[in-house]
Each structure stands twice: as structure tokens, then as C-alpha cells.
Scaffold this motif. Sequence first.
Motif, short mmCIF file in Angstrom:
data_model
loop_
_atom_site.label_atom_id
_atom_site.label_comp_id
_atom_site.label_asym_id
_atom_site.label_seq_id
_atom_site.Cartn_x
_atom_site.Cartn_y
_atom_site.Cartn_z
N ILE A 179 -12.87 6.42 9.49
CA ILE A 179 -12.34 5.10 9.86
C ILE A 179 -12.10 4.27 8.61
CG2 ILE A 179 -12.93 2.90 10.97
CD1 ILE A 179 -14.39 4.46 13.14
N VAL A 180 -10.87 3.79 8.44
CA VAL A 180 -10.54 2.81 7.39
C VAL A 180 -9.74 1.73 8.11
CG1 VAL A 180 -9.36 2.40 5.20
CG2 VAL A 180 -10.39 4.64 5.64
N ASN A 182 -25.93 4.24 10.90
CA ASN A 182 -25.09 5.32 10.40
C ASN A 182 -23.80 4.77 9.80
OD1 ASN A 182 -26.86 7.37 11.39
ND2 ASN A 182 -26.04 6.94 13.44
N PHE A 183 -23.21 5.56 8.89
CA PHE A 183 -21.94 5.18 8.28
C PHE A 183 -20.87 5.08 9.36
CE2 PHE A 183 -17.90 6.71 6.19
CZ PHE A 183 -17.66 5.54 5.47
N LEU A 184 -20.24 3.91 9.43
CA LEU A 184 -19.18 3.71 10.43
C LEU A 184 -17.80 3.98 9.81
CD1 LEU A 184 -18.09 2.61 13.19
CD2 LEU A 184 -18.17 0.32 12.17
N GLY A 185 -17.57 3.40 8.63
CA GLY A 185 -16.26 3.56 8.00
C GLY A 185 -16.08 2.52 6.92
N TYR A 186 -14.85 2.45 6.38
CA TYR A 186 -14.54 1.48 5.34
C TYR A 186 -13.84 0.28 5.95
CZ TYR A 186 -15.55 5.14 1.90
OH TYR A 186 -16.16 6.10 1.15
N ALA A 187 -14.39 -0.91 5.68
CA ALA A 187 -13.73 -2.16 6.09
C ALA A 187 -12.93 -2.67 4.90
CB ALA A 187 -14.76 -3.19 6.51
N LYS A 216 -2.54 3.34 3.49
CA LYS A 216 -2.25 3.69 2.09
C LYS A 216 -3.54 4.03 1.34
CE LYS A 216 1.86 0.89 0.96
NZ LYS A 216 2.88 1.93 0.83
N ILE A 217 -4.51 3.13 1.39
CA ILE A 217 -5.72 3.33 0.59
C ILE A 217 -6.59 4.44 1.18
CG2 ILE A 217 -7.26 1.60 1.64
CD1 ILE A 217 -7.98 0.76 -1.27
N GLY A 218 -6.51 4.60 2.49
CA GLY A 218 -7.26 5.68 3.13
C GLY A 218 -6.77 7.04 2.66
N ILE A 219 -5.47 7.24 2.70
CA ILE A 219 -4.89 8.53 2.33
C ILE A 219 -4.98 8.76 0.82
CG2 ILE A 219 -2.67 9.77 2.13
CD1 ILE A 219 -1.96 8.67 4.93
N LYS A 220 -4.66 7.73 0.05
CA LYS A 220 -4.54 7.90 -1.39
C LYS A 220 -5.87 7.85 -2.13
CE LYS A 220 0.08 7.57 -1.89
NZ LYS A 220 0.98 8.25 -2.82
N GLU A 221 -6.86 7.17 -1.55
CA GLU A 221 -8.03 6.85 -2.36
C GLU A 221 -9.37 7.12 -1.66
OE1 GLU A 221 -7.45 5.61 -5.50
OE2 GLU A 221 -9.60 5.54 -5.94
N LEU A 222 -9.50 6.74 -0.41
CA LEU A 222 -10.83 6.76 0.20
C LEU A 222 -11.19 8.09 0.85
CD1 LEU A 222 -10.88 3.16 1.74
CD2 LEU A 222 -11.84 3.91 -0.44
#
Lengths: 266, 266
Positions: free
Chosen positions: B31-32, B61-66, B76-82
Motif C-alpha cells: 500500500i502506497v 503491523n506494517f500497513l503501508g507508506y503514507a 510514481k513513487i511506489g513503482i519507482k522508489e518504494l
Amino acid sequence: MRYLLTNDDGIYARGLSALYSELSKDADCLIVAPEVERSAVGHAITLNRPLMVRRTKKDGNFLGYAVSGTPADCVKIGIKELSEKPVDLVVSGINIGANVGINVIYSGTVSAATEGAILGVPSMAISLGTLRNADYTFAAHFARTMARFIMKYFEKKSVALNINVPALPVQDIKGYAVTRQGKARLIESFDRRVDPRERLYYWLAGETQLSEQEEPDSDGSALSRGMISITPIYHDMTRYDALDGLKALLSKETSLLPVAKCDFQD
Amino acid sequence: MRYLLTNDDGIYARGLSALYSELSKDADCLIVAPEVERSAVGHAITLNRPLMVRRTKKDGNFLGYAVSGTPADCVKIGIKELSEKPVDLVVSGINIGANVGINVIYSGTVSAATEGAILGVPSMAISLGTLRNADYTFAAHFARTMARFIMKYFEKKSVALNINVPALPVQDIKGYAVTRQGKARLIESFDRRVDPRERLYYWLAGETQLSEQEEPDSDGSALSRGMISITPIYHDMTRYDALDGLKALLSKETSLLPVAKCDFQD
């Protein structure tokens, strides 16, 4: 004649001022523009906050309405609420930097023109293909020409044109071309940093790259060859060429899908 | 398999949680998502501010990046970086409220799917046609079905589907229909108010109205008849049917235009 002028660089931007000076020769122009720069806002509209609207002045005279929203907000509220008479044409720009290829969908400048057309008002967006030392003289002159062209043929019609002018001396401009939105895309990269409180953050960087394929009829290609690009645009995102293939594939998957195909599909 | 999940209602939204529960059965889901609701942001991206990225937890537990950005930023940032591995599918939703007709261009949910396809990753947006008492059970189940469908036929292909599920008990859902983006539009009004400091502000109000013309193959029409709409979309805004007419009209205006038609135009 009433023209509504807006942009995404903010109400005090030089490109908007150049536009106003030229277009005022033909029409009663009303500026309704974002109070601050709202680049890359795409077709955003403001629903969760109110829109603050402020009358602004320049050299003691009324300049226009500054709105705490996006270019699309400005067009909506300009047409529906702030203009005391019907708007005949929406003009958005002059943007500093081209809006070609993929950039078109991120562009606040272009979204203002799309929004005008949605509301049934002929519209255009105009951008200058440079990020520095912008000389708006010719682009403003060309905007006036195109405004007259649109008023002649498209009065009261829902049309939107996306225009890009190369940043060249006028004698070096090759001419104009009617184009389509090209496949030039943003090649993005993220610059990763840590703030003083040790929290992670990123800057989105990136630049537009022309497609590797030759695209003679695209906006970006025309611009890079010294031509003015004129692209008719609208807001329909349907991928028409994929409709039949998708229907055929889904039809094969009766066991996968929990629901049936509907009978108006053939 | 790595799915990237996002939305525009914010990382803690129930619709995203329902999506995660279902899709996790088939894939490793990351999840981003925006840290707060970012509705109606259209295809906005964040260039003038940094993107803050925060690891969030739920029940320890880890849910995702906010992310302090828009759905398109998240993709963009999910695919390219996170994402620490390649993303196979982007799924955006489950949005509370339909994204049909004109709403498609204002929708952050849909823009996430468009962005995925721009980056070459198959994508879908899924929305539930209600604004209250949302039951995501069937929509989440259908999202899983469609994810498997896309992975079967469109792996590594740049495809984006905009899916709308009616908010009906499953036995009342008529089936699915492959549709196009309809002409249903937002009928907006501005509610004018004065703040305690006597400054003017406006709330944008409005509701989507189906087009007056009969549009049997549109997304909104299918949804209102109890069908699931599936619309292939992409980011090209060119109005192809206007290209030839525009060329002809401009050709007539040699005296008006300050520049010549370019030679690659016929």
C-alpha cells in the motif's frame, strides 16, 4: 465580447499580463486566476475547502479575482459566478514551459481550457516552449489571432485548443501545424533526502523526453522543429480502440467472472 | 506477484482495507496511499513541495507508506522508489462514490490507474456507486477477479481499466458491461458566504447528472441500470474527430494568421 483569462502560474505572472494586454484590444477581459502558482495540478477541483476569492489591484486599478484554487476552479467560478455577463471565450496562459505529450494531462493551464469546453464555452490554452528568459510578445500576438479565429468559427461551441509556441525569434518560427498529443513522456526520478528531524522525504525530478518513435504529427515534434502546435483536445479518456478486444476477452472468461455479460453487449 | 494498492480517500480508508484483504490472497500487496483524503485532485502531481513519506502501522503491523501527495504521486513513487521489487499491477480504490462520465477527469482514483499505465504497468481503478453505508464485500471480490483477468491477458502491458460496481446486493447486480466514458456531467453551483473577517468565499457544490440523450453504452448508464461498468481508458486527450475540420478552417485563414501552414500538413 467577454473573455475569461486564467493560468496556472498565478495571477501576477508575466505571461498572463502579456495575454491581457493583447486580448484587451478585442474584448472585455476578466482575469480570474489562482492566487499562487498551481503548476501540475492536472484537472483538480476544490471540494473539501472553500474557495477564497479576493479582488486584486495593480497600479491602483482592478486587476482581477485571485482564487485560492486551481485553474479549473477559476474557470468554473469565473463563468458561473464572478463574470457579470456571459463568457464568450476562455484563454489560459501564457504558460512558461511547453505543454505537449504526456505533460498535457498534468497541466493546470490545459485543464482550464478543457474545463471551459466542458461548460460549453470555446477555450484555448497557450504555452511558450521555454523555462527561462521568456519573451511573450509573439505568443500574445498569436493568442489574439487564435482568439479571433475561434470566435469566427466556434462561437458558443464546445471546443478546446491546446497551443504551443516555440521560444524563437518570430522570423525563425516555421509556421503552424495541427497536431495530436504526442507520446513524449516525463522521465522521472526521485531525489531522496532526510529532514532535520530525520524524516524521509523526496523531490520529484524529471524531464520530458520525446518518444523514440518518429512522430511527425505530434505536438512535441512540431514544437521541437520550430512550429506552433495546435491540438484540439477534449475530456474523453475512453480508449476506443481497446473496446472490442476487451469485450472478446471478457466473453471468454465466463468461469472467472462472478457475473454475466449484460444483454446490450453483442 | 507484486500489486501496488492506492486510493484517493487516504491510507486509512475502509475501501482500501477491503481491497487489501481480498487481493492479498493472490499477491504480495504494497500500500502506497495519500496520508489524507485527496478527492477530486485529477491528475495532479507534486512538484513544488517535497513528498513526505511515512511508514504506517495498523494493529502493530506494517500497513503501508503514507505519502503527502496525490494518488498519481503515490503510483510514481511506489513503482519507482518504494517497492523493493517490480510492480505487476496497480489497483486504485475502492472509491466511495462512482467515477463515471465527466467525473473521470476529476478523479484521483482513476488518475492513479492512468498513471500506472503511463509507466507501463497494467492498472485498474475500482469504485462503488454509493456515498453512504458502503459495503465493499462484493466490489473487493470483483476487484480480485479483474486483477486475475488483467494478469492473464495484459501482463506487462500498458492497460488501464476504470471499473464501477453498483451498490446493490449481489443477486441484484445485472452483470457487467464494457462501456465508454459517458457524457454525464457535474451540474455545479457555488454557495457564496462571508467569513468572520468579512472576506468572501465560496463552496463548490454540485451533483452528477446523466446526459439527457440516451447513452446505452456509457459507464453511467450501465451503472444506473445495475450493471458493473468496465471502461478501458488512457491519457490521450486529442480530439481526433476535429483534426481535419480544424486543418481546413485554418487553411482558409492565411490572411488572419501571422505564420504559414507547415509543409508536413496536407
